[in-house]
Design a protein around this motif. Structure first.
Motif, mmCIF file in Angstrom:
data_model
loop_
_atom_site.group_PDB
_atom_site.id
_atom_site.type_symbol
_atom_site.label_atom_id
_atom_site.label_comp_id
_atom_site.label_asym_id
_atom_site.label_seq_id
_atom_site.Cartn_x
_atom_site.Cartn_y
_atom_site.Cartn_z
ATOM 1 N N PHE A 192 0.822 -1.209 0.000
ATOM 2 C CA PHE A 192 0.000 0.000 0.000
ATOM 3 C C PHE A 192 0.855 1.258 0.000
ATOM 4 O O PHE A 192 1.982 1.264 0.504
ATOM 5 N N TYR A 193 0.299 2.328 -0.558
ATOM 6 C CA TYR A 193 0.792 3.657 -0.224
ATOM 7 C C TYR A 193 0.345 3.933 1.212
ATOM 8 O O TYR A 193 -0.834 3.736 1.547
ATOM 9 N N VAL A 194 1.260 4.396 2.052
ATOM 10 C CA VAL A 194 0.934 4.637 3.459
ATOM 11 C C VAL A 194 1.509 5.994 3.858
ATOM 12 O O VAL A 194 2.734 6.140 3.971
ATOM 13 N N PRO B 249 3.377 5.204 8.067
ATOM 14 C CA PRO B 249 3.467 3.802 8.501
ATOM 15 C C PRO B 249 3.630 3.712 10.010
ATOM 16 O O PRO B 249 4.072 4.673 10.652
ATOM 17 N N PRO B 250 3.287 2.538 10.594
ATOM 18 C CA PRO B 250 2.869 1.315 9.919
ATOM 19 C C PRO B 250 1.350 1.215 9.763
ATOM 20 O O PRO B 250 0.600 1.950 10.401
ATOM 21 N N LEU B 251 0.951 0.264 8.921
ATOM 22 C CA LEU B 251 -0.463 -0.065 8.806
ATOM 23 C C LEU B 251 -0.952 -0.755 10.069
ATOM 24 O O LEU B 251 -0.186 -1.437 10.767
ATOM 25 N N VAL C 249 -1.652 -7.866 8.768
ATOM 26 C CA VAL C 249 -0.615 -6.893 8.419
ATOM 27 C C VAL C 249 0.728 -7.597 8.561
ATOM 28 O O VAL C 249 1.056 -8.105 9.640
ATOM 29 N N THR C 250 1.508 -7.642 7.491
ATOM 30 C CA THR C 250 2.768 -8.382 7.498
ATOM 31 C C THR C 250 3.987 -7.487 7.278
ATOM 32 O O THR C 250 5.096 -7.969 7.101
ATOM 33 N N GLY C 251 3.781 -6.189 7.288
ATOM 34 C CA GLY C 251 4.864 -5.235 7.153
ATOM 35 C C GLY C 251 4.318 -3.838 7.341
ATOM 36 O O GLY C 251 3.097 -3.639 7.395
ATOM 37 N N PRO C 252 5.161 -2.840 7.453
ATOM 38 C CA PRO C 252 4.667 -1.480 7.669
ATOM 39 C C PRO C 252 3.756 -0.973 6.567
ATOM 40 O O PRO C 252 2.918 -0.105 6.808
ATOM 41 N N LEU D 64 -8.594 -1.080 8.030
ATOM 42 C CA LEU D 64 -7.194 -0.788 7.741
ATOM 43 C C LEU D 64 -6.934 0.717 7.771
ATOM 44 O O LEU D 64 -7.607 1.489 7.086
ATOM 45 N N ARG D 65 -5.941 1.107 8.545
ATOM 46 C CA ARG D 65 -5.547 2.517 8.645
ATOM 47 C C ARG D 65 -4.042 2.610 8.819
ATOM 48 O O ARG D 65 -3.354 1.616 9.064
#
Length: 405
Positions: free
Chosen positions: A297-299, A302-304, A336-339, A379-380
């Protein structure tokens, strides 16, 4: 000093009163268009009754019409709360306290004026309509009052809160309409002001389509597509499902409008004050490996996070998987598996090229919009931008419907 203001639509000339708020800084004008959510419908009572900075409006009010625009007054709300005051005031806070605190640069005070109309679609707000003409009259008035006060003047942006009526009509040209809308404003505003600066249109997705009896809608997807296909011109702030809605499940509460205005302010800061690109939380890349779909994702910050406290879980945190055939796999897990990544695990591997991954896409027909009932997801990001109104200004993932490669 007295100058004469003349409107091109035939109103009588009237003297401009230059005794209103005057300082040495430029006037940055932001126009607000759209339908009922753009003008604060149901946002009673007004919350912003004092002006903390030097933001201004036309003396008749935040929604001043197109005539009698001869003087500026401090920006406050009267009767109901629109998003315009919280938008301008958070921009003022960020400009003064964070971006320009250590310099003598312009503190970026805003003139805001709304000309939206409740219950109408693009066809009743586009170029050539009365509301559009009123918006241009506000530009001419702002230009002329600023000139009389010896101040530079520029239109910086359009804020747009819209889509419900085009949803009801199932307008499949809505993306194209948005692009035309922005281009028309930019061209016509520049013709009036002579400015070289762009005039981007900031928008949010419609998140209340279930209230109109439909489980899905083409409008949020069109709003996202306009952002993707016209970068820097149509700027998607985000969705609205996380906001507090009024009892009708269509309009926002006064606090909801105040929160929405601050959401717009953050995107405006990134684009106008900092000259950078704004991206909401949205898919950047989707990859499939066996039974796992990985979405990058574009974030903005971060993190998600998958947050079920502020928005209730509609199932699978709002994610949906769709493919043809009677034996399509289902979603088994979302994590969620990463930022900036989310992994969606299916019940079985799939190579179907028609597969779609969706988020906050399908709701319950007739359900009221909002964080507990409407089309939504969990999701945020982790944005810590300070609010002036004690809001939590996270960026929530947009409604989307994307192919799975």
């Amino acid at each position: 000093m007295v100058a004469i203001l003349t409107f091109s639509h035939g109103s009588r000339a009237a003297p401009i009163d230059t005794s209103g708020p005057v300082d040495h800084h430029p006037i940055h004008h932001v126009l607000a268009t759209g339908q009922s959510l753009s003008v604060g419908a149901n946002g009673y009572p007004a919350l912003t009754t004092a002006q903390p900075y030097d933001n201004i409006m036309f003396a008749p009010g935040v929604i001043p019409g197109g005539e009698g625009l001869h003087k500026f007054s401090p920006l406050v709300e009267r009767g109901l709360e629109t998003m315009s005051s919280s938008f301008a005031n958070l921009v003022g806070k960020m400009a003064r306290e964070e971006l320009h605190a250590a310099s003598n640069l312009d503190p970026h005070d805003l003139l805001v004026s709304a000309h939206g109309v409740s219950g109408v679609g693009y066809w009743a707000l586009k170029r050539g309509t009365k509301p559009y003409t009123i918006g241009l009259a506000q530009v001419k008035a702002g230009r002329d009052i600023a000139k009389a006060q010896g101040r530079p003047y520029v239109v910086r942006a359009i804020t747009n809160v819209h889509g419900e009526s085009d949803h009801v009509r199932q307008n499949l040209r809505y993306e194209s309409d948005l692009l035309t809308w922005q281009a028309d404003y930019e061209r016509d505003v520049r013709a009036i002001t002579g400015q070289r600066e762009p005039v981007p249109m900031f928008e949010t997705q419609m998140s209340s389509f279930t209230r109109y009896g439909a489980a899905t809608s083409p409008i949020p997807g069109a709003q996202l597509a306009a952002h993707v296909h016209a970068p820097g011109k149509l700027i998607l702030v985000g969705p609205k499902y996380h906001l507090p809605y009024a009892s009708d499940g269509i309009h926002l509460t006064n606090e909801g409008y105040r929160h929405m205005g601050e959401d717009y302010a953050k995107a405006y800061r990134r684009v106008v004050l900092e000259g950078r690109t704004w991206e909401p939380v949205r898919p950047q890349r989707i990859a499939r490996s066996g039974a796992t779909i990985v979405v990058t994702f574009y974030v903005p910050s971060p993190p998600l996070v998958l947050d079920t406290a502020r928005v209730s879980d509609p199932g699978n945190y709002g994610f949906e998987y769709e493919e043809a055939g009677p034996h399509a796999p289902t979603i088994r897990n979302v994590a969620v598996t990463g930022p900036d990544t989310v992994s969606v695990t299916l019940s079985a591997p799939s190579t179907d090229k028609s597969a779609r991954l969706r988020y906050a896409f399908t709701g319950n027909a007739h359900a009221k919009a909002g964080p507990r009932t409407g089309p939504r997801g969990n999701l945020r990001d982790s944005d810590t931008t300070p609010s002036r109104s004690n809001n939590e200004l996270f960026n929530w993932c947009v409604h989307f419907d994307e192919p799975v490669p």
